[in-house]
Enzyme design. Structure first.
Site, PDB file in Angstrom:
ATOM      1  N   SER A  34       0.785  -1.229   0.000  1.00 19.71           N
ATOM      2  CA  SER A  34       0.000   0.000   0.000  1.00 19.71           C
ATOM      3  C   SER A  34       0.821   1.285   0.000  1.00 19.71           C
ATOM      4  O   SER A  34       0.238   2.374  -0.040  1.00 19.71           O
ATOM      5  CB  SER A  34      -0.952   0.014   1.195  1.00 19.71           C
ATOM      6  OG  SER A  34      -2.018  -0.878   0.971  1.00 19.71           O
ATOM      7  N   LYS A  84      -0.141   3.696  -2.604  1.00 20.77           N
ATOM      8  CA  LYS A  84      -1.179   4.715  -2.477  1.00 20.77           C
ATOM      9  C   LYS A  84      -0.596   6.137  -2.421  1.00 20.77           C
ATOM     10  O   LYS A  84      -1.334   7.107  -2.602  1.00 20.77           O
ATOM     11  CB  LYS A  84      -2.039   4.445  -1.245  1.00 20.77           C
ATOM     12  CG  LYS A  84      -2.869   3.158  -1.347  1.00 20.77           C
ATOM     13  CD  LYS A  84      -3.740   2.956  -0.126  1.00 20.77           C
ATOM     14  CE  LYS A  84      -4.682   1.775  -0.286  1.00 20.77           C
ATOM     15  NZ  LYS A  84      -4.160   0.526   0.272  1.00 20.77           N
ATOM     16  N   SER A 138      -5.596   2.962   5.214  1.00 18.25           N
ATOM     17  CA  SER A 138      -5.162   2.268   3.998  1.00 18.25           C
ATOM     18  C   SER A 138      -6.343   1.636   3.277  1.00 18.25           C
ATOM     19  O   SER A 138      -6.304   0.465   2.864  1.00 18.25           O
ATOM     20  CB  SER A 138      -4.109   1.205   4.319  1.00 18.25           C
ATOM     21  OG  SER A 138      -3.311   0.923   3.192  1.00 18.25           O
TER      22      SER A 138
END
Length: 308
Positions: A84, A87, A143
């Protein structure tokens, strides 16, 4: 009886000289050994001072956030999945596109997407309406892969078009060893199709932290969204434990997949110095998953960096 030196034969003189030299040799050898050992200790101490101790991540780097200068690194240009941490690019692309007050409807597609990958979510429900800025908090703090999917489909427009924009942005930023296949960093379609290097991630982090909105979001420990006409109430807590455990920490993003392990892109500021770093696949052992491991690695790296 003393024998005048002139009466000694050449052989006798040579023998005495040889005897003298032989007697002195052990002392000279011992002195050399001491000097060598001292020099070796100095080299060992210098090497220890030149690297943070106890960092377990196989892929790691610490840099000066202002200049990008590499202060210490380990396998920093090896391509690896980063979960993640991806992101960060999703947020960067959305913020650069602008219009953060636009209202976006959470699409039905988040249900199958989250279920397929057993993804972390922000608890969004299809049909809810949130602004792009609110969705950034939903994506970056807990997240939320549901928020990443929602932003991608809105800003692509469409999932595939947004991923293409992520890769185009990576090329524009000079991230030559980075490739995106999913806006959340999920193993979509494979464990190693979404990858970067710690050096590229630090470069991306430096660019992202130049954006005021991005800095504001990633430094937020908890965000509460009261119920409104188009959405339920939500409270999102930041998964980045470094924000609460390390004085001066200001971000940035955690990450995890089975292949990526525990990952962290981080930044901290003390006085006039700001350091940025990244660790991939931090763990207490090769077979263990430990959410605190990247925090320990980051702490060791930052303490070393600020002490220099």
């Amino acid at each position: 009886m003393r024998v005048p030196a002139g009466l000694l034969s050449g052989a006798a003189v040579t023998g005495l000289l040889a005897a003298g030299l032989t007697a002195a040799a052990p002392a000279a050898s011992a002195a050399t050994t001491v000097k060598t050992a001292t020099a070796a200790k100095a080299v060992t101490a210098a090497k220890a001072a030149a690297a943070p101790a106890g960092v377990r991540a196989p892929w790691a780097e610490l840099a000066n956030a202002a200049t990008g200068a590499d202060l210490w690194s380990r396998s920093s240009v090896s391509e690896r999945p980063m979960g993640s941490v991806t992101k960060v690019m999703t947020a960067y692309a959305v913020i650069e596109a602008g219009d953060l007050n636009r209202v976006i409807t959470v699409p039905e597609g988040i249900v199958a997407y989250d279920k397929k990958w057993d993804a972390s979510t922000a608890g969004l429900v299809p049909g809810e309406k949130l602004t792009a800025l609110q969705l950034l908090y939903a994506m970056m703090l807990p997240s939320g892969c549901d928020a990443a999917y929602t932003l991608a489909t809105a800003y692509g427009p469409g999932f595939t078009a947004f991923v293409a924009k992520m890769n185009a942005t990576a090329r524009k930023l000079g991230l030559s060893k980075t490739h995106f296949s999913d806006p959340s960093g999920l193993p979509n379609p494979g464990q190693y199709t979404n990858y970067s290097t710690v050096r590229d991630l630090i470069s991306l982090g430096r660019d992202a932290m130049k954006l005021a909105v991005f800095r504001q979001v990633v430094a937020t420990r908890s965000y509460h969204l009261a119920a409104g006409a188009g959405h339920r109430a939500h409270t999102w807590k930041n998964l980045n434990q470094l924000l609460t455990s390390y004085s001066g920490a200001v971000g940035i993003k955690t990450g995890f997949t089975a292949a990526a392990g525990e990952c962290l892109l981080f930044e901290a500021r003390r006085g006039s110095t700001t350091l940025i770093g990244a660790v991939l696949h931090s763990a207490a052992s090769e077979s263990a998953s430990d959410q605190a491991a990247p925090v320990r690695d980051a702490t060791a790296m930052l303490n070393w960096g600020f002490s220099r």
